[in-house]
Scaffold this motif. Structure first.
Motif, PDB file in Angstrom:
ATOM      1  N   UNK A  19       0.831  -1.206   0.000  1.00 47.93           N
ATOM      2  CA  UNK A  19       0.000   0.000   0.000  1.00 47.93           C
ATOM      3  C   UNK A  19       0.867   1.257   0.000  1.00 47.93           C
ATOM      4  N   UNK A  92       1.795 -17.995  -0.953  1.00 44.92           N
ATOM      5  CA  UNK A  92       1.012 -17.573  -2.107  1.00 44.92           C
ATOM      6  C   UNK A  92       1.641 -16.347  -2.772  1.00 44.92           C
ATOM      7  N   UNK A  96       2.675 -16.271  -6.570  1.00 52.22           N
ATOM      8  CA  UNK A  96       2.142 -15.227  -7.440  1.00 52.22           C
ATOM      9  C   UNK A  96       3.275 -14.577  -8.218  1.00 52.22           C
TER      10      UNK A  96
ATOM     11  N   UNK B 101      -8.633   2.199  -6.849  1.00 54.39           N
ATOM     12  CA  UNK B 101      -7.678   2.168  -5.734  1.00 54.39           C
ATOM     13  C   UNK B 101      -7.699   0.816  -5.028  1.00 54.39           C
ATOM     14  N   UNK B 104      -5.553  -1.469  -6.895  1.00 54.96           N
ATOM     15  CA  UNK B 104      -4.123  -1.185  -6.760  1.00 54.96           C
ATOM     16  C   UNK B 104      -3.591  -1.641  -5.412  1.00 54.96           C
ATOM     17  N   UNK B 105      -4.340  -1.312  -4.372  1.00 54.80           N
ATOM     18  CA  UNK B 105      -3.833  -1.618  -3.030  1.00 54.80           C
ATOM     19  C   UNK B 105      -3.902  -3.108  -2.722  1.00 54.80           C
ATOM     20  N   UNK B 106      -4.778  -3.810  -3.383  1.00 52.33           N
ATOM     21  CA  UNK B 106      -4.938  -5.227  -3.063  1.00 52.33           C
ATOM     22  C   UNK B 106      -4.652  -6.099  -4.272  1.00 52.33           C
ATOM     23  N   UNK B 107      -3.605  -5.723  -4.945  1.00 53.55           N
ATOM     24  CA  UNK B 107      -3.279  -6.427  -6.190  1.00 53.55           C
ATOM     25  C   UNK B 107      -3.232  -7.944  -5.986  1.00 53.55           C
ATOM     26  N   UNK B 108      -2.603  -8.361  -4.869  1.00 54.01           N
ATOM     27  CA  UNK B 108      -2.438  -9.808  -4.664  1.00 54.01           C
ATOM     28  C   UNK B 108      -3.791 -10.494  -4.509  1.00 54.01           C
TER      29      UNK B 108
END
Lengths: 1154, 144
Positions: A19, A92, A96, B101, B104-108
């Motif tokens: 983030x 993971x 990934x 957003x 983007x912030x939680x791409x994984x």
């Protein structure tokens, strides 16, 4: 120390997470690159930490950066570390990152094999799931081979979540390791009836993909799929199944008949557009397959076309697009049903969406008839004028040409019209397709003899009009038409109205701004014109006129002689000399025209595009053989520059006379001018317009107007093709009237019948007789050309490897490799090496290897059929089972359920068990001690005629890490190691890797061999540093590299006819050996020879076989192997007797062991 | 077969990329820019299918975000078109009104969702509950 630790953990608290990174990038819009490089530095620091959480966080950030386009391959090893974390949350992230960045070329990938196997057999379904997902992105042939069995086991996992993933991954495994398809197929088939719909859908997906490439192998599944189709309610699955049927029906028309009904039902009932579309597509495929010899399914076609019409009329552009797309498929077989929707399709040409317009254009291609061609093209021409984007306009242009030229100009009734269309198209600005128009012009002018006169007049106008010339640079491409124009005017100059005028146009100074290849054509065709004019003048008795033309040539050609383009220069200087010679003859009043015209006598016919390829190689011609033996390297290097120098020297004086000539020329020109000025009848040679432009370059446009006046037909800017449309209509009308008259004479009944037909648009089509005929339809082919078109197939298609017959029972050799220790009997090399080794060796000689494998497979199959001795079978069978279980105990961890896998595989494999399996790799032991084990394989390549590659596999068997490895080899006179530049003979060559405990890796070294007729041995030493917790020690291991003669042979396939020729040729020396006391079966014997000595079997009859191989230096080696009661005799023929005798000795040694 | 799955915003920034056949990293950026260029150049009146080189692009626009799927010629265009919407619905459910957003912030996590839905270029799951199950378990794990 403690302080450092504390500091480290505080730092870690301030580590950025994903983030923060994203936020940071957004806040640094101005200096993003700088910020990111800073972040990467931080990440590098984090990766050095021991804490796995920190590493995982770093890798997570790297994944984001990778998405932004940053290369993260440097972190591959760290990614593997994170992958092997025990916590799923970290694991993971590792997987990934791996799935995003790993690929076949990532070298650390082979380190992951065991980790992945562990994860696959993990009790947690999510561990397994994440490993499977990752694997689907980065599976390599090695991984596929090593893990195929594990994944196959997972296909029967208790959890559907795993099952469906495993099933899908198998597709990638098949692609990378085609040998796995047959053993895995029964289970895959089973999954079609899995209770879980997800698994079922996955299996359908995989088989659909497989069947699409090689449909014939999957026909036997059709009933099963039929059942699924009628029972399933899942649209996703239905779409796939229906697609699969689309691939199968062309092979089995009966299937198609059965399909029509359920498919039409679906079309009527479904509300899902995607399914409807798929059904329509498959119905079309079915109808295509049925179209031959079946009663017309006009109802189904009508239904499809109706549904498609609804789609096309829909306001949703997507449906409109798909509708048109499907319509174009119907068009191929049922053009009539589509043609009735012409209105709709023409309407689509005005659509706002370019892709829809393009689709509509595609449809038009099939909708034209003799009757409507002109109308459709006219409409397209208006679109050309309106079109804004050049790409769309170019597309229109190619479509117009495609439509008109299809099937040998079938629909063109008036070629004058077509030529004028082509000429109109030349006015397009900035098109890339000048060459296309040019090709059409040439083609039409050559093939349609009647049109030549007209074409020539049009082309001469083109040559005159300066608009093409004027901006040849910015109007890239369109000037290409001048190439065609010049050639046509030259070749068919007898049709020219005013050849002299055209000649002058072609000799304008402006022409030199054209691209070289066009100028070259100009130069060549100027002579043709010139020859023609000469003849005319001489026949008319105008000697002076003839001389004037010659003078014009002599005046203008020098501008081409100065061209920078070699082709132009060469032709021009050649022709200039010729013309000067003619001039001399003319001065003596010798008639020359006849002779000059014979230069261009005869007709040129079009040659088929593949003609060259189809010329059969005459008997006894070996294209690979040297005509003259090549000079040795050192000599040729000395020779070459000198030769060039010589030539240059010789060339220079050649040019001199022309210079001298030019002086003379100038003198003569002056004299002639004087003469001309005094001659009141001399009109033509008055200063030509071009000369004036030369003085005033700005006024080039003036002559265009003048010339256009002289040729009234083609005023630029007026769409002249319209005139021909009108003319053609009139002509057709006349024709029709005539025909009607004729018909009236016939009997009443017949007339009625015909009339009714002629009311149909397509029928009346045939009534229109073309104004000109295409005379030359077939293109020239060489005599006795081979008719086959096999050369169209792409040998590199990866899916060809999957063309495997799936209905045959499994052979033992096809079992998936199970990770286990092979027993000493079957393999000389440690099994761990095999995966590493095979991978590297595959790359350079993939094709060869495949071939080898295929050959071997074939043999095994043959063998299986031959041998049926049940007694032995059982015994060996048991033995093998025992061996396998033994092996299993040895291997560290075997995934659960592998036993079951074997049990499932067992009953299928029968026969074949008798054969003694060949070792999978040809690696042999080089040397070993307590630290390291070396195995090596020597391979020759056909590309480098005196080089062999030695692949050495080093396996670390100790608990210390091995580094600083160096290999030193003592060269002999005959064999030398290729060392990196600058290093001397005594230096060691470093091994490009380190070996952690238990790991093996392969290094390859190239050796140059002078003479390959004898075996060699080279002494060498491997030195290395072994480092463990207690310290580091220097260690050494001596070895002897044995280059046997067999290692210089490369498996080369040979056909029996070529083989016979080789034997007949008589320049091979002969030798033979005989070995007694052999009990091994002949089949195995051959396999052994193939494997160990790199031969391939050419032909086999009973207990006699001919074999062939080729050395890296091109020696042919032919063998005749005969088996007697207890003995084997080998007769060999080879282009080198020493090589042969050495080879036979080696073979004897191999055979003695049998 | 699906060849790649992209989420790109109007500025041409990649928000998610997944390739089911290996593409070199340098070529990826090039491909992504070309793909988004061809998507941006199209108006609403035009259909959502583009022929691009040897594959087809199927795209949908959600606010400023484009989802572009590259498929080979055997895929059913309409099915993929519907699939994209299915994917967005899943994202919407998980993130409750998903925004750029979030992605983007939680791409994984978005990757996890995508991996559950598409595997090896084939659509494996379309049921929302089943797609989200692993992710919810993961969330629970990291909470505890």
């Amino acid at each position: 120390m403690a302080l450092k630790m504390v500091k480290g953990s505080i730092d870690r608290m301030f580590d950025k997470n994903l983030q923060d990174l994203v936020r940071g990038i957004r806040n640094h819009k101005e200096d993003e690159a700088k910020y990111i490089s800073q972040c990467i530095d931080e990440i590098k620091q984090e990766l050095k930490q021991d804490n796995i959480a920190v590493k995982a966080n770093a890798v997570c950030k790297l994944t984001y950066l990778q998405m932004l386009g940053y290369d993260i391959s440097w972190a591959a090893f760290n990614i593997i570390e994170v992958m092997s974390a025990s916590k799923f949350t970290f694991k993971r992230i590792g997987y990934l990152a791996a799935s995003q960045s790993f690929h076949e070329g990532t070298d650390v990938i082979m380190l992951t094999t065991n980790q992945i196997r562990k994860d696959l057999s993990s009790p947690s379904q999510y561990d397994t799931g994440v490993a499977l997902t990752g694997l689907s992105c980065f599976v390599t042939p090695d991984l596929a081979r090593d893990l195929a069995n594990d994944i196959m086991t997972l296909m029967s996992h208790t959890k559907p979540y795993i099952r469906k993933k495993a099933v899908l991954i198998m597709y990638k495994v098949f692609l990378k390791y085609p040998e796995s398809l047959r053993p895995a197929f029964p289970r895959l088939k089973e999954k079609l009836e899995d209770p879980d719909p997800g698994v079922q859908s996955a299996a359908v997906n995989v088989i659909c993909e497989l069947a699409r490439r090689n449909p014939k192998n999957y026909l036997s599944l059709a009933p099963l799929f039929f059942k699924l189709m009628t029972s399933s309610t899942n649209n996703w699955v239905l779409i796939k199944i229906i697609k699969l049927f689309g691939a199968l029906t062309p092979l089995e028309p009966r299937l198609g008949k059965k399909l029509i009904e359920p498919l039409t039902n679906l079309i009527h009932s479904t509300s899902a557009m995607s399914l409807l579309y798929e059904c329509v597509n498959t119905v079309i495929a079915v109808l295509i397959s049925l179209s031959s010899g079946m009663p017309n399914h006009s109802a189904s076609i009508q239904l499809c076309v109706q549904k498609l019409r609804i789609l096309i009329e829909d306001s949703d552009q997507n449906l409109k697009y798909l509708g048109l797309l499907a319509m174009s498929k119907i068009l191929k077989t049922h053009p009539k049903s589509v043609q009735s929707h012409k209105d709709l399709i023409l309407q689509c040409l005005d659509d706002k969406d370019e892709s829809i317009r393009l689709r509509a254009l595609d449809l038009l291609y099939g909708m034209v008839s003799k009757k409507n061609l002109m109308e459709i093209v006219k409409k397209l021409m208006t679109h050309v004028d309106k079109a804004e984007g050049t790409t769309y306009r170019d597309e229109l242009l190619t479509k117009i040409i495609d439509i008109c030229s299809q099937s040998n100009y079938q629909y063109i009734t008036n070629f004058e019209w077509y030529i004028s269309i082509l000429v109109e198209l030349t006015r397009l600005e900035g098109t890339r397709h000048g060459h296309l128009i040019a090709a059409q012009m040439l083609d039409v002018a050559i093939r349609v003899k009647a049109i030549r006169k007209f074409a020539v007049s049009q082309m001469s106008a083109l040559l005159d009009s300066a608009h093409l010339l004027a901006s040849s640079t910015q109007r890239n491409g369109i000037c290409e038409v001048l190439y065609a124009a010049a050639w046509i005017c030259g070749e068919f100059s007898e049709h020219l109205q005013e050849p002299h005028h055209t000649l002058e146009a072609m000799l304008r100074p402006k022409v030199t701004t054209l691209p070289g290849h066009i100028q070259a054509v100009y130069v060549q065709n100027v002579v043709k014109l010139y020859a023609n004019i000469l003849q005319q003048k001489e026949q008319a008795g105008e000697a002076e006129g003839a001389q004037a033309v010659t003078q014009l040539m002599v005046d203008r050609l020098p501008q081409f002689v100065q061209s920078a383009d070699l082709e132009v220069q060469e032709r021009a200087s050649c022709i200039l000399q010729l013309v000067k010679h003619i001039q001399k003859l003319q001065a003596k009043d010798v008639p020359v025209a006849e002779e000059v015209s014979t230069l261009f006598a005869g007709e040129l016919n079009p040659v088929a595009p593949k003609a060259q390829k189809k010329v059969p190689v005459p008997e006894g011609l070996d294209l690979d053989a040297w005509i003259n033996e090549p000079l040795s390297d050192s000599e040729s290097e000395d020779e070459r520059p000198r030769a060039v120098f010589h030539e240059e020297e010789q060339r220079r004086p050649k040019h001199r006379p022309s210079e001298a000539d030019e002086e003379e020329l100038a003198r003569r020109r002056e004299a002639r001018k004087q003469e001309q000025a005094n001659n009141p009848f001399y009109i033509k040679s008055s200063p030509s317009p071009q000369k004036r432009y030369q003085d005033a370059p700005g006024v080039e446009h003036i002559p265009v107007v003048q010339i256009d006046l002289s040729v009234p037909l083609k005023v630029p800017g007026l769409p002249m093709s319209d005139q021909y449309v009108k003319l053609e209509e009139e002509r057709r009308h006349r024709q029709k009237l005539e025909k009607d008259k004729r018909r009236k004479k016939r009997k009443e009944k017949e007339k009625k019948g015909k009339r009714r037909h002629s009311s149909l648009p397509t029928e009346s089509d045939e009534d229109i007789a073309p104004a000109q005929q295409v005379d030359i339809v077939t293109e020239e082919m060489p005599e006795n050309a081979l008719p086959s078109d096999e050369d169209d197939k792409d040998p590199n298609d990866p899916y060809r490897a999957l063309d495997i017959d799936l209905d045959k029972p499994l052979a033992d050799s096809e079992k998936l490799p199970i990770q286990k220790h092979r027993n000493a009997e079957t393999s000389k090399s440690p099994e761990k090496d095999v995966p590493v080794v095979e991978k590297k060796s595959k790359k350079p000689k993939k094709k060869e290897k495949k071939h080898k494998e295929k050959e071997r497979d074939k043999e095994k199959k043959k063998q299986k059929e031959k041998k049926k001795s049940p007694k032995h079978k059982k015994k060996k069978h048991k033995k093998e089972k025992e061996e396998r279980t033994k092996g299993k105990k040895k291997s560290k961890k075997q995934p659960l359920g592998s036993e079951e896998a074997e049990a499932a595989g067992e009953p299928v494999q029968n026969g074949a068990a008798e054969e003694e399996p060949l070792p999978e790799s040809s690696y042999s032991l080089l040397a070993e001690n307590s630290y390291v084990k070396m195995t090596c394989d020597i391979r020759g390549s056909l590309q480098e005629d005196s080089q062999v590659t030695v692949a050495i596999v080093l396996e670390n068997r100790s608990s210390s890490i091995l580094k600083g490895m160096e290999l030193s080899v003592l060269d002999s006179l005959n064999a030398r190691m290729a060392r990196p530049q600058g290093s001397s003979v005594h230096d060691g060559v470093p091994v490009p890797f380190q070996l952690p405990p238990g790991v093996s890796n392969e290094a390859q070294y190239v050796f140059t061999i002078q003479s390959i007729v004898m075996a060699q041995k080279l002494k060498g030493t491997l030195s290395f540093i072994a480092k463990n917790d207690e310290g580091a020690t220097h260690e050494k291991l001596d070895f002897r590299l044995h280059f046997s003669c067999s290692s210089y042979l490369t498996t080369t396939p040979c056909y029996s006819d070529a083989f016979a020729k080789l034997l007949e040729s008589g320049d091979l020396s002969m030798s033979s050996v005989k070995v007694d006391g052999i009990r091994m079966s002949f089949q195995n014997l051959l396999a052994k020879i193939c494997f160990h000595h790199h031969f391939s079997v050419v032909e086999r009859v009973d207990s006699c076989a001919s074999m062939y191989s080729r050395s890296i230096q091109g020696h042919h080696v032919c063998l005749l192997v005969k088996k007697g009661e207890n003995s084997v005799s080998v007769d060999g023929k080879c282009s080198d007797s020493t090589l042969l005798s050495n080879l036979l000795e080696e073979m004897k040694a191999t055979l003695a062991k049998c | 077969m699906i060849k790649f799955f992209l989420m790109v915003n109007k500025q041409g920034q990649t928000r998610l990329s997944k390739y089911y056949e290996h593409v070199d990293i340098s070529k990826r950026t090039l491909l992504e820019t070309e793909v988004i260029k061809s998507c941006l150049s199209r108006s609403n009146e035009q259909c959502s299918f583009i022929e691009y080189k040897d594959f087809k692009l199927i795209y949908r626009q959600y606010a400023a975000l484009f989802i572009v799927v590259g498929v080979n010629d055997t895929e059913n265009e309409m099915a993929i078109y519907e699939f994209i919407h299915n994917f967005v619905e899943v994202l919407d459910e998980y993130f409750s009104r998903v925004s750029e957003l979030d992605i983007m912030f939680n791409l994984d996590k978005v990757h996890i969702i995508l991996d559950e839905m598409v595997l090896n270029g084939c659509i494996v799951e379309t049921n929302r509950a089943r797609i989200l199950a692993p992710l919810l378990i993961l969330d629970k794990m990291s909470e505890s």
